[in-house]
Design an enzyme around this catalytic site. Structure first.
Site, mmCIF file in Angstrom:
data_model
loop_
_atom_site.group_PDB
_atom_site.id
_atom_site.type_symbol
_atom_site.label_atom_id
_atom_site.label_comp_id
_atom_site.label_asym_id
_atom_site.label_seq_id
_atom_site.Cartn_x
_atom_site.Cartn_y
_atom_site.Cartn_z
ATOM 1 N N HIS A 52 0.839 -1.198 0.000
ATOM 2 C CA HIS A 52 0.000 0.000 0.000
ATOM 3 C C HIS A 52 0.877 1.252 0.000
ATOM 4 O O HIS A 52 2.092 1.167 0.186
ATOM 5 C CB HIS A 52 -0.934 0.010 1.217
ATOM 6 C CG HIS A 52 -0.234 0.059 2.528
ATOM 7 N ND1 HIS A 52 -0.114 -1.035 3.361
ATOM 8 C CD2 HIS A 52 0.412 1.058 3.156
ATOM 9 C CE1 HIS A 52 0.563 -0.695 4.435
ATOM 10 N NE2 HIS A 52 0.909 0.565 4.337
HETATM 11 P P1 TYD Z 1 -1.803 -2.698 7.306
HETATM 12 O O1 TYD Z 1 -1.378 -1.278 7.405
HETATM 13 O O2 TYD Z 1 -2.437 -3.126 6.023
HETATM 14 O O3 TYD Z 1 -0.594 -3.672 7.633
HETATM 15 P P2 TYD Z 1 0.740 -4.038 6.834
HETATM 16 O O4 TYD Z 1 1.091 -2.866 6.000
HETATM 17 O O5 TYD Z 1 1.740 -4.342 7.879
HETATM 18 O O6 TYD Z 1 0.497 -5.261 6.012
HETATM 19 O O7 TYD Z 1 -2.779 -2.987 8.534
HETATM 20 C C1 TYD Z 1 -3.229 -4.306 8.837
HETATM 21 C C2 TYD Z 1 -4.529 -4.187 9.621
HETATM 22 O O8 TYD Z 1 -4.309 -3.525 10.861
HETATM 23 C C3 TYD Z 1 -5.601 -3.392 8.893
HETATM 24 O O9 TYD Z 1 -6.855 -4.019 9.146
HETATM 25 C C4 TYD Z 1 -5.581 -2.048 9.570
HETATM 26 C C5 TYD Z 1 -5.110 -2.364 10.977
HETATM 27 N N1 TYD Z 1 -4.312 -1.276 11.576
HETATM 28 C C6 TYD Z 1 -4.827 -0.545 12.619
HETATM 29 O O10 TYD Z 1 -5.971 -0.759 13.076
HETATM 30 N N2 TYD Z 1 -4.053 0.445 13.176
HETATM 31 C C7 TYD Z 1 -2.813 0.716 12.719
HETATM 32 O O11 TYD Z 1 -2.129 1.643 13.249
HETATM 33 C C8 TYD Z 1 -2.290 -0.042 11.617
HETATM 34 C C9 TYD Z 1 -0.925 0.230 11.069
HETATM 35 C C10 TYD Z 1 -3.076 -1.033 11.083
#
Ligand code: TYD
Length: 136
Positions: A52
């Site tokens: 992302h």
């Molecule tokens: P995501 O940012 O997609 O994780 P990564 O980039 O590590 O793969 O986030 C994963 C899940 O966690 C998504 O459902 C959103 C949630 N999340 C939060 O609730 N708070 C946060 O601060 C972060 C970073 C993610």
């Protein structure tokens, strides 16, 4: 932003015979005010994270333990960084696509972020991100 705007930042390291200490002060050692801290851990072998870009959020990633790779992409250019020590980190400005892979077992990725969590700040579709970033 461009991949060339991303950079490794060295952190202060107080080395003593009894061990090392590193600290990070908001808007001093990272170029933004820290609003949020999160960390990735217990990542299974072969897993990939990220996938992302953020519209506004800036981040700073540190390998607190173990190692992993971060692939950065601005829609034109790409760069791969290998993070494996806790006395430096990788600064990622807004509008950079990132993917994390190659996690070693037991690795921990600390992330400092410039804003509170907000799902509407994410580009989760690469083509959509690419169109917007390459045009701007
Ligand atoms: P995501 O940012 O997609 O994780 P990564 O980039 O590590 O793969 O986030 C994963 C899940 O966690 C998504 O459902 C959103 C949630 N999340 C939060 O609730 N708070 C946060 O601060 C972060 C970073 C993610």
């Amino acid at each position: 932003m461009k991949v060339s705007d991303c950079k490794i930042i060295d952190l202060p390291k107080i080395a003593e015979p009894s061990g090392n200490l590193t600290f990070i002060e908001s808007a001093r050692h990272v170029p933004f005010q820290i609003a949020r801290v999160y960390y990735l851990y217990d990542v299974p072998g072969g897993a990939e994270r990220g996938g992302h870009a953020h519209k506004v959020v800036e981040e700073f990633l540190v390998a607190m333990s173990g190692s992993f790779d971060v692939v950065l992409d601005d829609g034109r250019d790409k760069a791969r960084f290998h993070l494996n020590r806790s006395f430096y980190g990788l600064y990622i400005p807004r509008m950079i696509w990132r993917e994390l892979d190659n996690f070693s077992s037991g690795s921990v990725c600390l992330v400092l972020a410039s804003e509170y969590y907000d799902e509407s700040d994410y580009f989760r579709d690469y083509s959509e991100f690419q169109v917007v970033n390459v045009q701007s």
